[in-house]
Scaffold this active site. Structure first.
Site, PDB file in Angstrom:
ATOM      1  N   GLU A 262       0.879  -1.238   0.031  1.00  0.00           N
ATOM      2  CA  GLU A 262      -0.031  -0.087  -0.043  1.00  0.00           C
ATOM      3  C   GLU A 262       0.781   1.173  -0.112  1.00  0.00           C
ATOM      4  O   GLU A 262       0.602   2.408  -0.568  1.00  0.00           O
ATOM      5  CB  GLU A 262      -0.953   0.055   1.191  1.00  0.00           C
ATOM      6  CG  GLU A 262      -2.284   0.934   1.053  1.00  0.00           C
ATOM      7  CD  GLU A 262      -3.249   0.948   2.242  1.00  0.00           C
ATOM      8  OE1 GLU A 262      -4.197   0.203   1.820  1.00  0.00           O
ATOM      9  OE2 GLU A 262      -2.982   1.318   3.208  1.00  0.00           O
TER      10      GLU A 262
ATOM     11  N   HIS B 268       6.578 -26.786   3.478  1.00  0.00           N
ATOM     12  CA  HIS B 268       5.723 -27.951   2.908  1.00  0.00           C
ATOM     13  C   HIS B 268       4.579 -27.119   2.040  1.00  0.00           C
ATOM     14  O   HIS B 268       3.931 -28.052   1.695  1.00  0.00           O
ATOM     15  CB  HIS B 268       5.176 -28.848   4.115  1.00  0.00           C
ATOM     16  CG  HIS B 268       6.218 -29.366   5.020  1.00  0.00           C
ATOM     17  ND1 HIS B 268       6.737 -30.862   4.607  1.00  0.00           N
ATOM     18  CD2 HIS B 268       6.858 -28.920   5.845  1.00  0.00           C
ATOM     19  CE1 HIS B 268       7.532 -31.107   5.610  1.00  0.00           C
ATOM     20  NE2 HIS B 268       7.970 -30.021   6.359  1.00  0.00           N
TER      21      HIS B 268
ATOM     22  N   LYS C 209     -13.858   1.462  -3.833  1.00  0.00           N
ATOM     23  CA  LYS C 209     -14.891   1.982  -3.014  1.00  0.00           C
ATOM     24  C   LYS C 209     -15.944   2.904  -3.587  1.00  0.00           C
ATOM     25  O   LYS C 209     -17.057   2.767  -3.441  1.00  0.00           O
ATOM     26  CB  LYS C 209     -14.088   2.830  -1.812  1.00  0.00           C
ATOM     27  CG  LYS C 209     -13.193   1.910  -0.907  1.00  0.00           C
ATOM     28  CD  LYS C 209     -13.196   2.647   0.298  1.00  0.00           C
ATOM     29  CE  LYS C 209     -11.971   3.749   0.322  1.00  0.00           C
ATOM     30  NZ  LYS C 209     -11.587   4.499   1.597  1.00  0.00           N
TER      31      LYS C 209
END
Length: 549
Positions: A355, A386, A514
């Site tokens: 960000e 793993h 948004k």
């Protein structure tokens, strides 16, 4: 701060030539040529942290040229500008002073000619008084019972930092149970509310403006749930506190503004855990431990602001990152903490880095012609071994890695920690030096394998090595050392932003989605077919409406 395209500097041109000389040099070659490489390419901080950057594809000449780049881009001037309260977040006309929040030396820090430290200290004192009342049980809920559970409702910086720190410092936690709600998906708040009792739960609503969609949606759902049990709205004041600056909205919600904890516009969201946003941390580990967290960060702030660049840990890590991102074409960096308590550390700096430096426009408003922020990802060791280490070891992409581990564990169960650390040490060794064809062939001959099997299998067993890593070994994960570690990464990110000529402290990239969501939301209220968007978005919305019934 100066506006300098880094690719136009003499240092960048020198680095490009140097890269042409270095691109085929291996880490193994560098160690073979210099028996003292570790001592030359490692440093300690405050006897709490060892940073080993020797397993990188760098030489002293590489670092010298990278330091020249930092000088040409006036890193030293940028550091002074930030610490002095200059409004370096120019697109929002704001100072950037998370360092003031942890300024334990209490030296004056000015914004617009006003010392911010008295206000910082006043909020800290208020957090101390409030938290002590909650932790001690002096504060009672609406039925006279003490608080047992705290629910932090926030998103982004109001969630990621407090959640990461409270998890990392679980060995220091008190009796209060901590819960975090961020997602606007109702499942998140619903699952948390199943675990808590309205009579003994405190909600912290963390929103500077008290208008953040996700946070306020969750806060109102929590309030509705609470009032179903409590009945009288006056009881909201005993069970809700606000981390905000909007006193009017806080009061209208039913929260006593005496329990509103302020912060300032020079506190960026992803750097806000040091502020009132960290109240959940204080409630989890106590005020004294929170002060230790601040003190560790302040110690790193002093190191960053006063140490010459060639010995400055955030600067060194930042420069090495630029070297890989812009010259070797490495698009990602992995953060791999070998400590289960640190399981949210990579996610926290995923926001912290991506960000901050995920920008394609420079400080002059021009599209850049170089790489800016990398993709950040990671999981705790040994789980990652793993899962995705296969690609790091034998894939076609360079993935520089930061390995982080404590020498002392909080849970000394039999030989668990020795096994964990043996993997920590082994992985960086394997990534650096690999395993040659000759070694693999000899292993198969020793096992008595026939030549045909050997010829077929050997290529799959070879590890090229030459995969770069940094190792950060902490004495122990404590509030102080964690504070220093977080600040180390914060200043690394800032340093890279300065050199890459971008604005690190705004985040306009979160806005468009948004805005569009606010436009789409009213369209979801009825069953009318939508045709106002592109065919894909129309199709998705209309199928959603058909399926929801």
């Amino acid at each position: 701060m100066k506006n300098i395209n880094p690719t136009q500097t003499a240092a960048w041109q020198a680095l490009q030539k140097h890269f042409d000389e270095m691109k085929d040099v291996t880490i193994a070659d560098l160690f073979a040529k210099d028996g003292d490489r570790f001592s030359k390419f490692s440093a300690t901080f405050d006897d709490q942290m060892l940073v080993d950057y020797s397993k990188n594809r760098i030489t002293e000449e590489t670092l010298a040229k990278l330091q020249d780049l930092a000088k040409e881009c006036d890193l030293a001037g940028a550091i002074k500008s930030m610490f002095s309260g200059e409004k370096i977040n120019r697109t929002e006309n704001r100072a950037v002073l998370h360092v003031a929040l942890r300024n334990r030396s209490n030296t004056p820090i000015l914004v617009d000619g006003k010392d911010v430290m008295p206000e910082v200290n006043a909020v800290l004192e208020k957090m101390k008084t409030f938290s002590e009342a909650i932790i001690s049980g002096e504060w009672k809920g609406y039925t006279g019972k003490a608080i047992t559970d705290v629910v932090n409702i926030g998103i982004g910086g109001s969630d990621l930092g407090p959640y990461m720190v409270t998890e990392a410092l679980r060995p220091y936690k008190n009796h209060l149970n901590m819960h975090f709600v961020s997602n606007v998906d109702g499942t998140h708040i619903a699952e948390v509310l199943k675990k808590v009792n309205p009579e003994t739960t405190l909600f912290l609503v963390a929103s500077k403006t008290f208008t953040t969609q996700e946070t306020m949606t969750n806060a109102h759902s929590a309030r509705d749930w609470f009032l179903k049990a409590a009945g009288d709205e006056k009881h909201v004041a005993k069970h809700f506190a606000a981390l905000s600056t909007n006193a009017k909205a806080v009061g209208e919600f039913g929260i006593d503004t005496a329990n509103m904890f302020e912060f300032w516009d020079w506190v960026g969201g992803r750097y806000s855990l040091w502020s009132a946003i960290g109240l959940s941390i204080v409630l989890s580990i106590g005020f004294d431990n929170f002060v230790e967290l601040l003190s560790g960060a302040h110690a790193m702030d002093k190191h960053f602001s006063t140490t010459p660049a060639e010995k400055n840990l955030p600067v060194l890590l930042a420069l090495i990152g630029i070297w890989y991102n812009n010259f070797f074409g490495a698009e990602t960096e992995a953060i791999l903490p070998y400590d289960q308590y640190m399981h949210r550390f990579a996610a926290y700096f995923q926001q912290g880095n991506m960000e901050s430096n995920g920008k394609y426009v420079d400080r002059n408003g021009k599209v850049v012609d170089y790489q800016t922020g990398p993709i950040i990802w990671g999981e705790p060791g040994t789980n990652g071994q793993h899962a995705f280490y296969q690609l790091i070891h034998q894939g076609t992409k360079m993935v520089p890695c930061d390995f982080i581990a404590p020498a002392i564990t909080h849970n000394p169960l039999s030989d668990h920690h020795q096994k964990l650390l043996s993997n920590f040490f082994a992985q960086t060794e394997a990534l650096a030096f690999g395993k040659s064809r000759e070694v693999v062939e000899q292993e198969y001959r020793d096992q008595g394998k026939d030549p045909a099997t050997l010829d077929y299998v050997v290529p799959f067993k070879v590890f090229e090595g030459n995969r770069p890593t940094n190792s950060i070994l902490l004495r122990e994960i404590t509030p102080f050392s964690l504070g220093a570690l977080i600040a180390l990464y914060e200043h690394k990110i800032f340093t890279q932003g300065v050199i890459l000529n971008i604005f690190t402290f705004d985040q306009w990239g979160v806005e468009l989605g948004k805005q569009l969501a606010n436009r789409i939301l009213p369209e979801l209220k009825d069953d009318k077919e939508i045709s106002s968007h592109d065919s894909s978005t129309n199709g998705l919305i209309n199928r959603y409406k058909a399926w929801r019934g």
